[in-house]
Write a protein that holds these residues in place. Sequence first.
Motif, PDB file in Angstrom:
ATOM      1  N   LYS A   6       3.605   2.092   7.506  1.00 35.18           N
ATOM      2  CA  LYS A   6       2.169   2.151   7.793  1.00 35.18           C
ATOM      3  C   LYS A   6       1.363   2.205   6.497  1.00 35.18           C
ATOM      4  O   LYS A   6       0.359   1.505   6.345  1.00 35.18           O
ATOM      5  N   GLN A   7       1.802   3.025   5.559  1.00 34.50           N
ATOM      6  CA  GLN A   7       1.080   3.150   4.292  1.00 34.50           C
ATOM      7  C   GLN A   7       1.157   1.854   3.484  1.00 34.50           C
ATOM      8  O   GLN A   7       0.188   1.464   2.823  1.00 34.50           O
ATOM      9  N   ARG A   8       2.298   1.202   3.526  1.00 35.70           N
ATOM     10  CA  ARG A   8       2.419  -0.075   2.809  1.00 35.70           C
ATOM     11  C   ARG A   8       1.482  -1.124   3.396  1.00 35.70           C
ATOM     12  O   ARG A   8       0.855  -1.897   2.663  1.00 35.70           O
ATOM     13  N   GLU A   9       1.399  -1.134   4.712  1.00 36.76           N
ATOM     14  CA  GLU A   9       0.535  -2.107   5.376  1.00 36.76           C
ATOM     15  C   GLU A   9      -0.933  -1.830   5.093  1.00 36.76           C
ATOM     16  O   GLU A   9      -1.724  -2.745   4.863  1.00 36.76           O
ATOM     17  N   GLU A  10      -1.318  -0.551   5.108  1.00 41.17           N
ATOM     18  CA  GLU A  10      -2.730  -0.200   4.979  1.00 41.17           C
ATOM     19  C   GLU A  10      -3.183  -0.038   3.526  1.00 41.17           C
ATOM     20  O   GLU A  10      -4.346  -0.272   3.208  1.00 41.17           O
ATOM     21  N   HIS A  11      -2.255   0.401   2.642  1.00 35.49           N
ATOM     22  CA  HIS A  11      -2.664   0.738   1.278  1.00 35.49           C
ATOM     23  C   HIS A  11      -1.898  -0.043   0.209  1.00 35.49           C
ATOM     24  O   HIS A  11      -2.144   0.150  -0.985  1.00 35.49           O
ATOM     25  N   GLY A  12      -0.960  -0.869   0.629  1.00 43.50           N
ATOM     26  CA  GLY A  12      -0.203  -1.666  -0.330  1.00 43.50           C
ATOM     27  C   GLY A  12       1.086  -1.020  -0.795  1.00 43.50           C
ATOM     28  O   GLY A  12       2.031  -1.697  -1.194  1.00 43.50           O
ATOM     29  N   GLU A  13       1.139   0.316  -0.760  1.00 43.66           N
ATOM     30  CA  GLU A  13       2.347   1.031  -1.132  1.00 43.66           C
ATOM     31  C   GLU A  13       2.351   2.403  -0.470  1.00 43.66           C
ATOM     32  O   GLU A  13       1.312   2.907  -0.040  1.00 43.66           O
TER      33      GLU A  13
END
Length: 407
Positions: free
Chosen positions: A222-229
């Motif tokens: 989820k964090q990778r999708e929303e924030h890149g990493e």
Amino acid sequence: MTEVAEPATADAVFPLVRSCPFAPPPAYEKLRESGPVHRVKLQSGQEAWAITRLEDVRQMLTDPRFSSDRFNPGFPFLTKQGRPVRRTNFTASLINMDPPEHGAARREVVGEFTVRRMKALEPRIQQIVDEHIDAILAGPKPADLVSALSLPVPSLVICELLGVPYADHEFFQVRSSTLLNRDVDQDTRVKAVDELQEYLDRLVAGKEADPTDDLLGRQILKQREEHGEADHDSLVSLAFLLLIAGHETTANMISLGTVALLENPGQLELIKNDPGKTLDAVEELLRYFTIAEFATSRVATEDVEIGGQLIREGEGVLGLSYSGNRDETAFENAGELDLERGARHHVAFGFGPHQCLGQNLARMELQIVFDTLFRRIPELKLAAPVDQLPFKHDSSIFGLYCLPVTW
């Protein structure tokens, strides 16, 4: 508005010990009757304000002028050492955050604890409970309910939810117990934090390399999708909080709730005869024991009046949730265990923005355990008198170290 120059409990140092496992310290009632807010002493030598009545506790917990930052010099700690050593390599967790950081961090993970998602876990929790009761029935009498049921059930559940290997449960349970023990010295406490953090650091790193279908794995994706990493440090901090809180609180409520029900057979018969009443019973047991009563401690970030008392910026506040949950103006016959009370306005899970994230999970676990335990072992009884049971008077979370039962 009043000013209190001297501590109202000159002969008492907080935290006060429960002289009876089924009631708050007697001083709570005296404080509550004499006024809503009192100046009190802490065992670290610090002083703080104690809020005694439910309405004022709830008001304080929703007021943004009261901070949860445990590194604020005025935050009221209940250990002899007082405030903790600031760890430069430890990211603040949800429990320490204030707005706006807290709201953003909580929104990241709150979807993991919805009623719908918890409902999906119900069959697996039921299976875990049944397996442990099978083992109890197949084993010798008396059995220790803490080691046989109360502790392993929520530990297994939180491990599966987070994606933590249950084979490591003894490692984190020992260190959790150390951190919650108010009498532990600072060096031992720091060592336990370091060891748990190092363990979870490796665990999260492994999931970052190969995300798994569990809370931590889903958060990474989820964090990778929303924030890149993914934010590695925040995930370690989140795992640290949920791993400790996710098993210690529920485990102790299973043990204490069992004792209370066995000691009140008329009340126990209510849920034996009608399992539909168990959810109300769980709410009442939560109110009745209020095991994490100092999780509602705060520090004022500016001058604020509450309960007619001026609290200055930088002064610590104890929202005495156990006192609030025994407030006769909020709960009729508050000292009695009444499983049909149906009162959900207690503050056993806190209140406001920091209300317990995992409360839906805890409620469901407790409901399943109590319904299943007394259905499958209807003749369950204590194997030792209540006054001989080892209650956790030295812990930040009240409970039992062991609970011998037979049938």
